[in-house]
Design a protein around this motif. Structure first.
Motif, mmCIF file in Angstrom:
data_model
loop_
_atom_site.group_PDB
_atom_site.id
_atom_site.type_symbol
_atom_site.label_atom_id
_atom_site.label_comp_id
_atom_site.label_asym_id
_atom_site.label_seq_id
_atom_site.Cartn_x
_atom_site.Cartn_y
_atom_site.Cartn_z
ATOM 1 N N ALA A 71 0.839 -1.207 0.000
ATOM 2 C CA ALA A 71 0.000 0.000 0.000
ATOM 3 C C ALA A 71 0.870 1.252 0.000
ATOM 4 N N ASN A 72 1.960 1.240 0.778
ATOM 5 C CA ASN A 72 2.871 2.390 0.800
ATOM 6 C C ASN A 72 3.544 2.588 -0.561
ATOM 7 N N LEU A 73 3.939 1.495 -1.187
ATOM 8 C CA LEU A 73 4.546 1.578 -2.509
ATOM 9 C C LEU A 73 3.544 2.136 -3.522
ATOM 10 N N ALA A 74 2.321 1.626 -3.478
ATOM 11 C CA ALA A 74 1.271 2.113 -4.387
ATOM 12 C C ALA A 74 1.008 3.588 -4.155
ATOM 13 N N GLN A 75 0.985 4.011 -2.900
ATOM 14 C CA GLN A 75 0.736 5.421 -2.592
ATOM 15 C C GLN A 75 1.828 6.311 -3.185
ATOM 16 N N ARG A 82 0.003 11.471 -9.885
ATOM 17 C CA ARG A 82 -0.860 12.620 -9.619
ATOM 18 C C ARG A 82 -0.071 13.922 -9.797
ATOM 19 N N HIS A 83 1.190 13.915 -9.360
ATOM 20 C CA HIS A 83 2.033 15.103 -9.491
ATOM 21 C C HIS A 83 2.253 15.454 -10.962
ATOM 22 N N GLY A 86 -1.611 15.608 -12.862
ATOM 23 C CA GLY A 86 -2.643 16.460 -12.272
ATOM 24 C C GLY A 86 -3.738 15.660 -11.593
ATOM 25 N N GLU A 87 -4.650 16.379 -11.011
ATOM 26 C CA GLU A 87 -5.769 15.767 -10.292
ATOM 27 C C GLU A 87 -6.775 15.183 -11.291
ATOM 28 N N ILE A 88 -7.299 14.037 -10.959
ATOM 29 C CA ILE A 88 -8.345 13.422 -11.764
ATOM 30 C C ILE A 88 -9.672 13.707 -11.065
ATOM 31 N N GLN A 89 -10.592 14.275 -11.806
ATOM 32 C CA GLN A 89 -11.891 14.617 -11.236
ATOM 33 C C GLN A 89 -12.919 13.509 -11.450
#
Length: 109
Positions: A71-75, A82-83, A86-89
């Protein structure tokens, strides 16, 4: 003889259409909910279960990771995406393609 060949050809075509229809139905019942969960978790930044959706093991040398480590790796990897992107709406699934046994590719517009 020709009637038999035509009948078999028609039967083959009808069977092909039925298999395509059933495959698309199975995809919409099994794959679409998983994709929706993945993107909803990603949008909400809920990374605790993201490792269940894809295999991130090629990005680490540790072969004995716990679920928390996965989970930490995925995060970390998803925050990096995301960086850069960008943000996915939200998301829309345009098509799902069959790529082999238990393999599908989804196309998002």
């Amino acid at each position: 003889m020709r009637k038999l060949i035509y009948a078999l050809l028609i039967l083959l075509i009808v069977t092909s259409f039925l298999l395509i229809f059933l495959s698309k139905r199975v995809d919409s019942m099994s794959i679409v909910p998983v994709l929706n969960k993945f993107y909803n978790n990603f949008i909400q930044k809920d990374y605790s279960n993201m490792y269940k959706y894809t295999d991130f093991s090629k990005y680490t040398n540790d072969t004995n990771q716990t679920n928390e480590g996965k989970a930490n790796l995925a995060q970390g990897l998803l925050n990096n995406d995301r960086h850069w992107y960008g943000e996915i709406q939200g998301h829309v699934i345009k098509n799902i393609y069959w790529r082999g046994v238990n393999k599908r590719t989804a196309k998002l517009p």
